[in-house]
Design a protein around this motif. Structure first.
Motif, mmCIF file in Angstrom:
data_model
loop_
_atom_site.group_PDB
_atom_site.id
_atom_site.type_symbol
_atom_site.label_atom_id
_atom_site.label_comp_id
_atom_site.label_asym_id
_atom_site.label_seq_id
_atom_site.Cartn_x
_atom_site.Cartn_y
_atom_site.Cartn_z
ATOM 1 N N MET A 1 1.582 -14.550 -5.771
ATOM 2 C CA MET A 1 1.123 -14.726 -4.403
ATOM 3 C C MET A 1 -0.368 -15.062 -4.426
ATOM 4 S SD MET A 1 2.149 -12.123 -1.370
ATOM 5 C CE MET A 1 3.862 -12.064 -1.886
ATOM 6 N N ALA A 10 -3.694 -12.892 -5.058
ATOM 7 C CA ALA A 10 -3.797 -11.984 -3.900
ATOM 8 C C ALA A 10 -3.609 -10.542 -4.357
ATOM 9 C CB ALA A 10 -2.759 -12.347 -2.861
ATOM 10 N N VAL A 11 -4.234 -9.608 -3.651
ATOM 11 C CA VAL A 11 -4.025 -8.186 -3.941
ATOM 12 C C VAL A 11 -3.228 -7.510 -2.834
ATOM 13 C CG1 VAL A 11 -6.090 -7.943 -5.380
ATOM 14 C CG2 VAL A 11 -6.250 -7.498 -2.909
ATOM 15 N N ILE A 12 -3.089 -8.170 -1.711
ATOM 16 C CA ILE A 12 -2.317 -7.578 -0.609
ATOM 17 C C ILE A 12 -1.592 -8.674 0.165
ATOM 18 C CG2 ILE A 12 -4.337 -7.536 0.962
ATOM 19 C CD1 ILE A 12 -3.053 -4.866 2.108
ATOM 20 N N ASN A 13 -0.346 -8.349 0.496
ATOM 21 C CA ASN A 13 0.472 -9.243 1.304
ATOM 22 C C ASN A 13 0.712 -8.570 2.649
ATOM 23 O OD1 ASN A 13 2.272 -11.228 2.174
ATOM 24 N ND2 ASN A 13 4.033 -10.198 1.230
ATOM 25 N N ARG A 210 -1.563 0.843 6.422
ATOM 26 C CA ARG A 210 -1.532 0.257 5.073
ATOM 27 C C ARG A 210 -2.794 -0.581 4.825
ATOM 28 N NH1 ARG A 210 0.981 -4.361 2.913
ATOM 29 N NH2 ARG A 210 1.810 -4.061 0.792
ATOM 30 N N ILE A 217 -9.166 1.719 -0.975
ATOM 31 C CA ILE A 217 -8.969 1.538 -2.428
ATOM 32 C C ILE A 217 -9.844 0.409 -2.956
ATOM 33 C CG2 ILE A 217 -7.264 0.751 -4.130
ATOM 34 C CD1 ILE A 217 -5.273 2.498 -2.421
ATOM 35 N N LEU A 218 -9.861 -0.697 -2.249
ATOM 36 C CA LEU A 218 -10.637 -1.845 -2.727
ATOM 37 C C LEU A 218 -12.145 -1.591 -2.647
ATOM 38 C CD1 LEU A 218 -8.479 -4.724 -1.198
ATOM 39 C CD2 LEU A 218 -8.658 -4.078 -3.603
ATOM 40 N N ASN A 244 8.214 2.065 10.717
ATOM 41 C CA ASN A 244 8.047 1.260 9.501
ATOM 42 C C ASN A 244 9.362 0.662 9.032
ATOM 43 O OD1 ASN A 244 5.374 1.144 9.174
ATOM 44 N ND2 ASN A 244 5.244 2.533 7.431
ATOM 45 N N LEU B 41 8.543 -0.980 1.332
ATOM 46 C CA LEU B 41 7.244 -1.509 0.888
ATOM 47 C C LEU B 41 6.123 -1.361 1.906
ATOM 48 C CD1 LEU B 41 7.348 -4.881 -1.062
ATOM 49 C CD2 LEU B 41 6.283 -2.719 -1.687
ATOM 50 N N ASN B 42 6.466 -1.450 3.200
ATOM 51 C CA ASN B 42 5.372 -1.407 4.173
ATOM 52 C C ASN B 42 4.818 0.003 4.389
ATOM 53 O OD1 ASN B 42 7.472 -0.446 5.607
ATOM 54 N ND2 ASN B 42 7.658 -2.213 6.987
ATOM 55 N N TYR B 44 3.880 1.654 1.547
ATOM 56 C CA TYR B 44 3.245 1.898 0.244
ATOM 57 C C TYR B 44 2.306 0.764 -0.139
ATOM 58 C CZ TYR B 44 6.554 5.678 -0.411
ATOM 59 O OH TYR B 44 7.257 6.838 -0.237
ATOM 60 N N LEU B 45 1.351 1.110 -0.994
ATOM 61 C CA LEU B 45 0.556 0.095 -1.689
ATOM 62 C C LEU B 45 0.953 0.173 -3.159
ATOM 63 C CD1 LEU B 45 -2.935 0.665 -0.040
ATOM 64 C CD2 LEU B 45 -1.509 -1.383 0.201
ATOM 65 N N ILE B 47 -0.090 -0.025 -7.012
ATOM 66 C CA ILE B 47 -1.268 0.082 -7.873
ATOM 67 C C ILE B 47 -0.829 -0.062 -9.334
ATOM 68 C CG2 ILE B 47 -3.253 1.536 -8.503
ATOM 69 C CD1 ILE B 47 -3.318 1.253 -5.573
ATOM 70 N N ARG B 48 -1.473 -0.965 -10.053
ATOM 71 C CA ARG B 48 -1.222 -1.078 -11.496
ATOM 72 C C ARG B 48 -2.572 -0.971 -12.209
ATOM 73 N NH1 ARG B 48 2.100 -6.079 -13.560
ATOM 74 N NH2 ARG B 48 0.331 -7.269 -12.803
ATOM 75 N N LEU B 52 -4.960 -2.967 -7.136
ATOM 76 C CA LEU B 52 -3.942 -3.283 -6.131
ATOM 77 C C LEU B 52 -3.243 -4.589 -6.508
ATOM 78 C CD1 LEU B 52 -3.443 -1.690 -3.520
ATOM 79 C CD2 LEU B 52 -5.013 -3.244 -2.351
ATOM 80 N N ILE B 53 -1.916 -4.609 -6.423
ATOM 81 C CA ILE B 53 -1.191 -5.861 -6.716
ATOM 82 C C ILE B 53 -0.139 -6.123 -5.634
ATOM 83 C CG2 ILE B 53 -1.535 -5.751 -9.238
ATOM 84 C CD1 ILE B 53 1.415 -4.784 -9.428
ATOM 85 N N THR B 54 0.359 -7.337 -5.617
ATOM 86 C CA THR B 54 1.404 -7.689 -4.637
ATOM 87 C C THR B 54 2.789 -7.604 -5.298
ATOM 88 O OG1 THR B 54 1.025 -10.015 -5.179
ATOM 89 C CG2 THR B 54 -0.034 -9.176 -3.200
ATOM 90 N N GLU B 55 3.794 -7.574 -4.466
ATOM 91 C CA GLU B 55 5.155 -7.280 -4.922
ATOM 92 C C GLU B 55 5.808 -8.420 -5.712
ATOM 93 O OE1 GLU B 55 4.054 -7.381 -1.853
ATOM 94 O OE2 GLU B 55 5.367 -8.500 -0.514
ATOM 95 N N ASP B 56 5.203 -9.583 -5.718
ATOM 96 C CA ASP B 56 5.809 -10.693 -6.459
ATOM 97 C C ASP B 56 5.376 -10.721 -7.926
ATOM 98 O OD1 ASP B 56 3.184 -11.296 -5.736
ATOM 99 O OD2 ASP B 56 3.546 -13.450 -5.928
ATOM 100 N N GLU B 57 4.493 -9.805 -8.341
ATOM 101 C CA GLU B 57 4.021 -9.767 -9.738
ATOM 102 C C GLU B 57 5.172 -9.416 -10.668
ATOM 103 O OE1 GLU B 57 0.642 -9.475 -11.236
ATOM 104 O OE2 GLU B 57 -0.244 -10.390 -9.457
ATOM 105 N N LEU B 68 1.733 3.983 -3.959
ATOM 106 C CA LEU B 68 0.855 4.913 -3.241
ATOM 107 C C LEU B 68 1.271 5.005 -1.774
ATOM 108 C CD1 LEU B 68 -1.888 6.550 -3.628
ATOM 109 C CD2 LEU B 68 -2.927 4.623 -2.442
#
Lengths: 307, 74
Positions: A1, A10-13, A210, A217-218, A244, B41-42, B44-45, B47-48, B52-57, B68
């Motif tokens: 992403m 990206a770090v957040i979607n 979120r 965190i960032l 949610n 998913l919405n 949680y965040l 973390i790796r 912070l990473i996105t779910e497509d990794e 988290l």
């Protein structure tokens, strides 16, 4: 992403905004979104002295950091409620808040419930019918009173809290299910100052929980990781979980629920607000001097004077 | 003193979710593991290694991923 702005990883979607961002651009985007709402809802200006109520958790510390970054005049308030539950919850939360303030050279006011009122919050709650076993409603009463007292005594023009969209949507859902018109009239981003009350604002009212957590965190903010021991099984968490679930199936539903409510409010759907403020302005608690809707002592003074 | 060592096979990674560590296959898109574990998913965040990473990794061998929780309240 990929980041929509620069194309890097990206770090957040955020499906609700059809937006993915990298760290750098997320840390620009969230303050810009918040600043836009500060202006849109006329929350405060650069000349205002803002008291930020902090819990040591991710939302309130994110808010304080963000307002500080934006250059607003802020001081923090932490209330040590004396909640222990085997994890020194209040003490540790206060340490996170103090470390945050010290690292940035900001002033934190700490009010200790035991020093001032000789009891912890769980002890106070245990003496009451509504707080026995579940002190959340007594906690709300105590925090509202102390926060208001400090903001008025300290001549702060604005009191800011870290309430986010998830908080507002959950409260709105609960109040809608009850058709509580008086409460529905009060869930707004700004409650104007009234005699005995500072202006109350919620700059994160349209920021998802979120999103504020990601900001913390960032930005490398260290916050209290544990949930309040009394929050488990709360109605608010129940409503948030369901909202949610719906959000997962219909991205943006929480935001639409809240923003459409604000439009209904503007259109005069809930007229009880002005009546309730007017009533508050005319009556004072003979014990503490704060505004009250009852003829005698306010609910807080009735609580602490019974000990 | 007896030391206990656990060696993680290279083809395995772990996802910490709801206080438990789940072993998952590496080289799998994270979103697949998220769906398998039924993680909303919405709430949680991801973390790796503190990032912070996105779910497509893609899940990498030996990854320690933490979900988290971001929803709180009382």
């Amino acid at each position: 992403m990929r980041c929509r702005t620069c194309g890097s990883k990206a770090v957040i979607n955020m499906p609700q905004h059809h937006l993915a961002l990298c760290k750098e651009h997320y840390l620009e985007w969230l303050p810009a979104q918040t600043q836009r709402d500060i202006v849109k809802f006329k929350m405060f200006e650069r000349s205002d002295r803002i008291l930020v109520a902090v819990s040591g958790g991710k939302d309130s510390l994110a808010l304080w950091d963000l307002l500080w970054q934006l250059g607003y005049q802020t001081e923090g308030l932490y209330i040590n409620l004396g909640i222990d539950s085997g994890i020194a919850y209040s003490q540790r939360s206060g340490e996170f808040a103090q470390a945050f303030a010290s690292d940035r050279g900001l002033k934190l006011i700490t009010i200790d419930l035991v020093s001032n009122y000789r009891e912890t919050l769980p002890q106070m709650a245990a003496r009451t019918q509504r707080g026995r076993g579940k002190p959340c409603s007594v906690c709300g009463l105590v925090k509202r009173h102390i926060i208001n007292h400090v903001s008025v005594q300290g001549n702060y023009s604005v009191l800011a809290t870290g309430h986010n969209l998830d908080d507002e949507a959950a409260i709105l859902l609960a109040n809608t299910l009850d058709w509580s018109l008086e409460h529905l009239s009060r869930s707004q981003p700004v409650l104007q100052a009234a005699p005995g009350f500072a202006r109350k604002v919620k700059p994160f009212c349209r920021i998802y929980e979120r999103e504020s957590a990601a900001y913390s965190i960032l930005r490398g903010i260290t916050f209290m990781p544990d949930e309040c021991p009394y929050a488990f099984g709360s109605k608010q968490l129940y409503f948030k979980t369901h909202l949610n679930d719906w959000e997962g199936k219909m991205p943006g539903v929480k935001l639409r629920f809240y923003t459409n409510y604000l439009e209904a409010l503007d259109a005069g759907a809930f007229p009880a607000r002005q009546e309730s403020i007017a009533k508050l302005g005319t009556q004072r608690c003979p014990s503490c001097g704060q505004p009250t809707t009852t003829g005698g002592q306010c609910a807080f003074c009735l609580l602490v004077n019974k000990s | 003193m007896r030391l206990q060592l656990s060696i993680m096979p290279e083809s395995i990674a772990t996802i910490k979710y709801h206080g438990k560590e789940h072993s998952v296959r590496a080289n799998l898109p994270l979103i697949k593991a998220v769906k398998m574990l039924k993680i909303p998913l919405n709430s949680y965040l991801i973390i790796r290694n503190g990032e912070l990473i996105t779910e497509d990794e893609l899940i990498l061998p030996g990854d320690r991923i933490e979900m988290l929780p971001v929803i709180s309240g009382g």
